[in-house]
Design a protein around this motif. Structure first.
Motif: not given
Length: 170
Positions: A67, A57, A85
């Motif tokens: 990410g 991320t 997520t």
């Protein structure tokens, strides 16, 4: 075509409540204080102990951050990439969670992954790592989507690797 989509959506809504036989859960006792284990777990940019999963991320873990999840099924640096997520991330609860899905509302496939820490016994010298993933969706019901038995093995290997890493640090 609208009729087929309606049937798919109806099927998906019904399936959301269904637990999967492929769900994974492993618990490992780590001989270290919970804060020390959390420090390693939350440092996703430095998961050198983890040969099976990487979370990439642009910002630190926080609910809603998106990410790329990299999965190496054999822990051999051959990576498959998935969107994910972060779900709930809580330092006070020692909880790190993330999820990914395919299809409208995850009806084809969804996975919800949690790694949670609990203090064990008195004295604060032992921590229980609870590592779970719940799978849902049509592909899961058909046994498709991911190599579930391999993931089951790998999540236990991840637990053992984190244990080894934390216990090896002074």
């Amino acid at each position: 075509s609208n009729h087929k989509l309606y049937i798919l959506e109806t099927h998906c809504q019904r399936r959301k409540q269904t637990m999967s036989r492929y769900n994974i859960s492993h618990e490992t006792i780590i001989n270290a204080p919970i804060t020390k284990v959390w420090k390693e777990l939350i440092a996703i940019d430095d998961w050198s102990w983890n040969r099976w999963t990487k979370l990439k991320t642009s910002t630190p873990p926080k609910e809603g951050v998106v990410g790329k999840l990299l999965a190496s099924y054999e822990g051999n640096d051959e990576w498959n990439e998935f969107d994910f997520t972060f779900g709930k991330v809580s330092e006070s609860e020692y909880l790190l969670s993330w999820m990914g899905s395919v299809g409208p509302g995850g009806c084809l496939f969804s996975g919800h992954h949690t790694m949670e820490l609990e203090e064990v016994g008195k004295g604060g010298k032992k921590t229980k790592l609870i590592h779970r993933e719940e799978f849902r969706g049509i592909l899961v019901q058909l046994g498709l989507g991911l190599p579930y038995e391999t993931l089951d093995r790998n999540y236990l290997l991840m637990n053992e690797a984190l244990k080894e890493c934390v216990e090896g640090k002074k």
